[in-house]
Design a protein around this motif. Structure first.
Motif, short mmCIF file in Angstrom:
data_model
loop_
_atom_site.label_atom_id
_atom_site.label_comp_id
_atom_site.label_asym_id
_atom_site.label_seq_id
_atom_site.Cartn_x
_atom_site.Cartn_y
_atom_site.Cartn_z
N SER A 152 -15.28 11.54 -30.27
CA SER A 152 -15.66 12.85 -29.78
C SER A 152 -15.73 12.81 -28.50
O SER A 152 -15.76 12.00 -27.62
N ASN A 153 -15.64 14.30 -27.95
CA ASN A 153 -15.85 14.48 -26.49
C ASN A 153 -17.01 13.79 -25.71
O ASN A 153 -17.08 13.31 -24.61
N PHE A 154 -18.27 13.87 -26.59
CA PHE A 154 -19.47 13.36 -25.98
C PHE A 154 -19.27 11.74 -25.84
O PHE A 154 -19.52 10.99 -24.83
N GLU A 155 -18.65 10.86 -26.84
CA GLU A 155 -18.28 9.72 -26.74
C GLU A 155 -17.50 9.42 -25.51
O GLU A 155 -17.54 8.43 -24.70
N ILE A 156 -16.37 10.14 -25.41
CA ILE A 156 -15.40 9.88 -24.36
C ILE A 156 -16.19 10.33 -22.89
O ILE A 156 -16.05 9.22 -21.91
N ALA A 157 -17.25 11.11 -22.78
CA ALA A 157 -17.77 11.41 -21.68
C ALA A 157 -18.69 10.13 -21.35
O ALA A 157 -18.71 9.52 -20.01
N ILE A 158 -19.36 9.87 -22.22
CA ILE A 158 -20.27 8.37 -22.06
C ILE A 158 -19.41 7.32 -21.51
O ILE A 158 -19.97 6.43 -20.80
N SER A 159 -18.64 7.09 -22.35
CA SER A 159 -17.48 5.98 -22.03
C SER A 159 -16.98 6.18 -20.57
O SER A 159 -17.00 5.10 -19.73
N GLY A 160 -16.60 7.30 -20.18
CA GLY A 160 -16.40 7.37 -18.55
C GLY A 160 -17.48 7.04 -17.70
O GLY A 160 -17.10 6.56 -16.53
#
Length: 184
Positions: free
Chosen positions: A26-34
């Motif tokens: 998800s975009n949220f997971e991608i943001a947290i990973s970033g």
């Protein structure tokens, strides 16, 4: 400086754990990973600028060893699924690496064990362990990668891409986390 390095590493570890909560890719997971990756990059810059962990009290180095190890294991999963999701942005359903995950079962657990083994081998000063881990993983996954009995809903290329992208991302993450400690 020690407190800042440990704090940023701990924040990255908390983010790594939180990144397991949202839907995979998800975009949220991608943001947290970033953000987690940015924290690790900041720690790396701080260590480079300030002569690494040389001069640290042994107990603080031990804390960093444990926190960075937790980050290596926990953070690699969400980061890997984020990279796979980004790789899938223009793929058809049959070419999707997410769909290929149905063929390569157990990837999250295998990846966590792989990162733990790589982190431990590097921190202990035995880089040859990386070759052993990758050889075991490659040999164990070979039948799934070359099986003619794969579902029609996924291409063999997608399965191979998931294996390669996932392995490289996971290994690079573990090596980066272990690299924080190499200045000791």
């Amino acid at each position: 400086m020690t407190a800042l390095v440990l704090s940023l590493t701990a924040v990255a570890l908390v983010l790594a754990v939180l990144a397991w909560i949202p839907k995979s890719g998800s975009n949220f997971e991608i943001a947290i990973s970033g953000v987690m990756l940015a924290c690790l990059a900041a720690v790396g810059v701080l260590l480079l600028v300030n002569d690494g962990v040389a001069g640290w009290a042994e107990h603080w180095w031990d804390v960093l060893l444990l926190v960075a190890g937790g980050l290596a294991v926990a953070g690699g999963g969400p980061l890997t699924t984020s990279v796979l999701a980004l790789a899938d942005r223009r793929s058809t359903h049959a070419q999707s690496t997410q769909k290929a995950g149905e063929v390569l079962r157990g990837g999250a657990l295998i990846g966590a064990l792989e990162r733990l083994a790589i982190y431990a081998s590097l921190v202990s000063g035995w880089p040859e362990g990386i070759a052993i881990v990758l050889a075991i993983k490659g040999l164990a996954r070979y039948p799934e990668l070359r099986s003619p009995d794969q579902p029609a809903s996924v291409t063999p290329q997608a399965v191979a891409e998931r294996f390669i992208i996932g392995t490289f991302t996971s290994v690079l993450w573990a090596v980066t986390c272990a690299g924080l400690l190499r200045s000791h």
